[in-house]
Design a protein around this motif. Structure first.
Motif, PDB file in Angstrom:
ATOM      1  N   ARG A 230     147.403  32.214 130.729  1.00 50.10           N
ATOM      2  CA  ARG A 230     148.391  33.055 131.422  1.00 50.10           C
ATOM      3  C   ARG A 230     148.715  32.412 132.766  1.00 50.10           C
ATOM      4  N   PRO A 231     149.436  31.295 132.757  1.00 51.83           N
ATOM      5  CA  PRO A 231     149.645  30.522 133.990  1.00 51.83           C
ATOM      6  C   PRO A 231     150.432  31.252 135.069  1.00 51.83           C
ATOM      7  N   ALA A 232     151.182  32.273 134.715  1.00 57.11           N
ATOM      8  CA  ALA A 232     151.964  33.007 135.714  1.00 57.11           C
ATOM      9  C   ALA A 232     151.194  34.172 136.325  1.00 57.11           C
ATOM     10  N   ASP A 233     149.974  34.408 135.874  1.00 57.52           N
ATOM     11  CA  ASP A 233     149.177  35.550 136.326  1.00 57.52           C
ATOM     12  C   ASP A 233     148.370  35.154 137.563  1.00 57.52           C
ATOM     13  N   ASP A 234     148.852  35.549 138.734  1.00 51.73           N
ATOM     14  CA  ASP A 234     148.170  35.193 139.982  1.00 51.73           C
ATOM     15  C   ASP A 234     146.778  35.797 140.062  1.00 51.73           C
ATOM     16  N   ARG A 235     146.641  37.013 139.581  1.00 48.87           N
ATOM     17  CA  ARG A 235     145.348  37.704 139.709  1.00 48.87           C
ATOM     18  C   ARG A 235     144.256  36.966 138.943  1.00 48.87           C
TER      19      ARG A 235
ATOM     20  N   ALA B 263     144.321  33.771 138.118  1.00 44.15           N
ATOM     21  CA  ALA B 263     144.116  32.473 138.781  1.00 44.15           C
ATOM     22  C   ALA B 263     143.214  32.622 140.003  1.00 44.15           C
ATOM     23  N   VAL B 264     143.430  33.669 140.783  1.00 45.46           N
ATOM     24  CA  VAL B 264     142.575  33.922 141.946  1.00 45.46           C
ATOM     25  C   VAL B 264     141.142  34.169 141.501  1.00 45.46           C
ATOM     26  N   LEU B 265     140.984  34.916 140.422  1.00 46.65           N
ATOM     27  CA  LEU B 265     139.641  35.180 139.898  1.00 46.65           C
ATOM     28  C   LEU B 265     138.946  33.882 139.500  1.00 46.65           C
ATOM     29  N   ALA B 266     139.649  33.004 138.794  1.00 47.36           N
ATOM     30  CA  ALA B 266     139.051  31.744 138.350  1.00 47.36           C
ATOM     31  C   ALA B 266     138.628  30.884 139.543  1.00 47.36           C
ATOM     32  N   GLU B 267     139.482  30.780 140.544  1.00 46.40           N
ATOM     33  CA  GLU B 267     139.143  29.992 141.734  1.00 46.40           C
ATOM     34  C   GLU B 267     137.963  30.627 142.476  1.00 46.40           C
ATOM     35  N   SER B 268     137.934  31.941 142.523  1.00 52.69           N
ATOM     36  CA  SER B 268     136.863  32.640 143.246  1.00 52.69           C
ATOM     37  C   SER B 268     135.517  32.414 142.582  1.00 52.69           C
ATOM     38  N   LEU B 269     135.485  32.553 141.262  1.00 49.19           N
ATOM     39  CA  LEU B 269     134.220  32.363 140.552  1.00 49.19           C
ATOM     40  C   LEU B 269     133.757  30.914 140.635  1.00 49.19           C
ATOM     41  N   THR B 270     134.692  29.974 140.628  1.00 48.75           N
ATOM     42  CA  THR B 270     134.323  28.564 140.791  1.00 48.75           C
ATOM     43  C   THR B 270     133.695  28.326 142.155  1.00 48.75           C
ATOM     44  N   ALA B 271     134.292  28.904 143.188  1.00 45.73           N
ATOM     45  CA  ALA B 271     133.756  28.739 144.535  1.00 45.73           C
ATOM     46  C   ALA B 271     132.376  29.384 144.667  1.00 45.73           C
ATOM     47  N   LEU B 272     132.195  30.539 144.064  1.00 49.29           N
ATOM     48  CA  LEU B 272     130.911  31.235 144.169  1.00 49.29           C
ATOM     49  C   LEU B 272     129.821  30.564 143.342  1.00 49.29           C
ATOM     50  N   ALA B 273     130.223  29.788 142.320  1.00 44.48           N
ATOM     51  CA  ALA B 273     129.235  29.156 141.448  1.00 44.48           C
ATOM     52  C   ALA B 273     128.590  27.930 142.085  1.00 44.48           C
ATOM     53  N   HIS B 274     129.113  27.456 143.208  1.00 42.39           N
ATOM     54  CA  HIS B 274     128.547  26.268 143.852  1.00 42.39           C
ATOM     55  C   HIS B 274     127.088  26.502 144.244  1.00 42.39           C
ATOM     56  N   ARG B 275     126.333  25.419 144.199  1.00 38.21           N
ATOM     57  CA  ARG B 275     124.909  25.498 144.554  1.00 38.21           C
ATOM     58  C   ARG B 275     124.765  25.944 146.008  1.00 38.21           C
ATOM     59  N   GLY B 276     123.790  26.782 146.269  1.00 43.19           N
ATOM     60  CA  GLY B 276     123.531  27.254 147.624  1.00 43.19           C
ATOM     61  C   GLY B 276     124.297  28.500 148.010  1.00 43.19           C
TER      62      GLY B 276
ATOM     63  N   ALA C 263     152.579  24.915 131.525  1.00 39.76           N
ATOM     64  CA  ALA C 263     152.790  25.665 130.291  1.00 39.76           C
ATOM     65  C   ALA C 263     151.510  26.399 129.905  1.00 39.76           C
ATOM     66  N   ALA C 264     151.677  27.502 129.217  1.00 44.88           N
ATOM     67  CA  ALA C 264     150.520  28.301 128.812  1.00 44.88           C
ATOM     68  C   ALA C 264     149.710  27.569 127.749  1.00 44.88           C
ATOM     69  N   ALA C 265     148.382  27.623 127.896  1.00 45.30           N
ATOM     70  CA  ALA C 265     147.481  27.065 126.902  1.00 45.30           C
ATOM     71  C   ALA C 265     147.254  28.104 125.814  1.00 45.30           C
ATOM     72  N   PRO C 266     146.695  27.717 124.665  1.00 45.41           N
ATOM     73  CA  PRO C 266     146.381  28.711 123.627  1.00 45.41           C
ATOM     74  C   PRO C 266     145.448  29.779 124.170  1.00 45.41           C
ATOM     75  N   PRO C 267     145.565  31.006 123.694  1.00 45.22           N
ATOM     76  CA  PRO C 267     144.695  32.097 124.177  1.00 45.22           C
ATOM     77  C   PRO C 267     143.222  31.763 124.008  1.00 45.22           C
TER      78      PRO C 267
END
Length: 303
Positions: free
Chosen positions: A165-170, A172-185, A255-259
């Motif tokens: 869902r490339p147009a879904d900002d919410r 995308a923000v969630l994915a970036e947030s979880l990536t940032a929180l997953a960092h060591r430390g 472009a949107a990837a497969p679900p």
């Protein structure tokens, strides 16, 4: 599909085409004719009201409002009709209609808080209950971490959803947030997200406890700086999540990837308002912090 339903869809398409061409009088006549031949339909009422509103004159705004009210008498829960009526009230200079826009927006959000109309309604001046972007971000991250558990796995699944869902900002923000929180430390920051009330109270309890301990034990005043170690996590989390939001909103459109095949990824519901428990905890923390600062300041002044 019933022929009558197909005829109504065709009539709506014709009226919309006339509106796009600026032929408002023809659009009104077409919508009226369709309502007469096909029977009441919320889409036709919305289009007829929009056609009147497009004229811009005061008497046409009154006619548009009458159409919207007539439609809502028959279809009181139709989101499209409510949204069209909201647009009319927002565009009018009449303060009464402006106030009605907020009431209509609240009704839309009550009926379907996850709809596109509800997202639009949240922007209406005077609409209440719209959470901040930061609160939505923390809520979504907490929800997914609670369901999936492992931060890296949660980030991977969030990215799967975001790519589909490339147009879904919410998302995308969630994915970036979880990536940032997953960092060591960053386990302390994840704790603040997973259990915000317990984490925040713990941070400020550390602050209060250190200041009171310094005063009670007669330690040097400069050792009170250790109290900042707890609450410092709060602005640090804010900076990490704010950076994640910026990255998400600056992403290139693709472009949107497969679900995604992951069924464990939860839907993102409406963000609830602050609870009485959270508000009470905030007041108690504030009182404790003020009291601790008063005691410590008096102690430092005597040193």
């Amino acid at each position: 599909m019933h022929a009558g339903h197909e005829d109504t869809i065709a009539a709506c398409a014709d009226v919309e085409a006339l509106l796009r061409e600026g032929r408002t009088s023809a659009a009104r006549k077409a919508a009226r004719a369709a309502l007469y031949t096909e029977g009441p339909d919320p889409r036709l009422y919305a289009l007829l009201g929009r056609a009147y509103a497009a004229e811009g004159a005061h008497e046409h705004a009154d006619r548009a409002e009458a159409v919207f009210r007539e439609g809502l008498d028959a279809f009181p829960d139709d989101l499209g009709l409510l949204a069209a009526y909201t647009d009319l009230c927002l565009a009018d200079d009449d303060p009464a209609r402006n106030r009605r826009a907020a009431e209509l927006a609240a009704r839309i959000r009550e009926l379907d808080p996850d709809s596109a109309q509800a997202q639009y309604a949240a922007e209406v001046p005077g609409a209440t209950g719209r959470p901040s972007d930061a609160r939505v971000q923390r809520h979504d991250a907490r929800l997914v971490l609670a369901v999936i558990g492992h931060p890296v796995g949660a980030a991977h699944q969030a990215w799967d959803q975001a790519r589909s869902r490339p147009a879904d900002d919410r998302t995308a923000v969630l994915a970036e947030s979880l990536t940032a929180l997953a960092h060591r430390g960053r386990a302390p920051l994840r704790l603040l997200v997973r259990a915000p009330l317990v984490g925040a109270v713990g941070c400020w309890a550390w602050f209060v406890g250190v200041l009171l301990a310094v005063a009670a034990l007669g330690l040097p005043a400069w050792t009170g700086l250790a109290a900042l170690a707890g609450p410092a996590l709060v602005p640090l989390l804010h900076l990490v999540l704010a950076a994640a939001r910026r990255r998400a909103l600056a992403r290139p459109q693709v472009a949107a990837a497969p679900p995604s095949s992951h069924s464990a990824f939860p839907a993102l519901p409406q963000v609830p308002p602050y609870t009485t428990r959270e508000k009470t905890a905030a007041v108690l923390v504030l009182v404790a912090v003020v009291a601790a600062l008063t005691v410590f300041t008096q102690y430092a002044a005597r040193r």
